[in-house]
Design an enzyme around this catalytic site. Sequence first.
Site, mmCIF file in Angstrom:
data_model
loop_
_atom_site.group_PDB
_atom_site.id
_atom_site.type_symbol
_atom_site.label_atom_id
_atom_site.label_comp_id
_atom_site.label_asym_id
_atom_site.label_seq_id
_atom_site.Cartn_x
_atom_site.Cartn_y
_atom_site.Cartn_z
ATOM 1 N N ASP A 21 0.834 -1.206 0.000
ATOM 2 C CA ASP A 21 0.000 0.000 0.000
ATOM 3 C C ASP A 21 0.870 1.258 0.000
ATOM 4 O O ASP A 21 1.917 1.287 0.652
ATOM 5 C CB ASP A 21 -0.894 -0.030 1.254
ATOM 6 C CG ASP A 21 -2.027 0.968 1.158
ATOM 7 O OD1 ASP A 21 -2.287 1.484 0.055
ATOM 8 O OD2 ASP A 21 -2.655 1.245 2.187
ATOM 9 N N ASN A 69 -10.607 -2.643 -5.509
ATOM 10 C CA ASN A 69 -9.795 -1.709 -6.319
ATOM 11 C C ASN A 69 -10.341 -1.558 -7.741
ATOM 12 O O ASN A 69 -10.025 -0.592 -8.436
ATOM 13 C CB ASN A 69 -8.333 -2.184 -6.430
ATOM 14 C CG ASN A 69 -7.542 -2.076 -5.147
ATOM 15 O OD1 ASN A 69 -6.629 -2.846 -4.913
ATOM 16 N ND2 ASN A 69 -7.881 -1.098 -4.313
#
Length: 243
Positions: A21, A69
Amino acid sequence: MFERKNTEARRIPRHIALIMDGNGRWAKKRMLPRSLGHKQGMERMIGLLEHAFGLGVDYVTLFALSTENLQRPKEELDGLYDLIRQHFAESMERICSRGVRLRVIGDRTLLPKDVQEILQDSEKKTLSYEGKGLNVALCYGGRAEIVRAVNNAVKAGTSVTEESFSKLLYTQGQPEPELMIRTGKESRLSNFLLYQAAYTELYFSDKLFPDFSDEELERAIVWYSKRIRRFGKTDEQLETEKK
Ligand code: FPP
């Protein structure tokens, strides 16, 4: 073969899961497009894989794209798909040609057809490898993985045990991750390996993924190697078992 690296870690996890991330924030800080953050992330990912396998880790599972996502702007997703088109095959070859079995996990049918073919070609080249494994999670969600496994059991008309259920997951036959690392200052699982991570040690790093160096990885492994893993038992029970 991977160049064998020395480490002060007392114990090396067999399986590391990694939530990569912070690529977007890394790019934003430099006023660059997010796609360049992902590109930088991919280069770091390869470096880390090299380092992890060199330290003696047998399995790595990478969270590259979650089902959630897929709601990101088309431009960003296209950038990620282009990254796969341009660099995935060559990057995987660099790592996997040294005896690492590649598996892409998740619902790949949600990806463009040509991208699916690239993934499949890369996997095929590693079919004969055993012992070391790399799972790349794309269009992956932990709940979806569990639901898929339940449906497969229902279809087969069988009841399951914890052990037989784990064989219905993408990671079947692999040890559960002993260490999960998440970069980017967030401390949540985000639907990653929900079943497999029941006893995983969780390590959260403030570093944005492109800044997560080999040394940072080693720091996480040294931290892990000092954890006492009780699996619900007491210290005294563990001592007795050691004798
Ligand atoms: C999360 O950071 C990262 C992703 C959604 C993509 C991860 C992809 C790579 C590391 C490289 C590509 C690898 C493959 C195998 C395709 P973020 O974009 O959410 O960062 P932010 O939280 O700073 O916005």
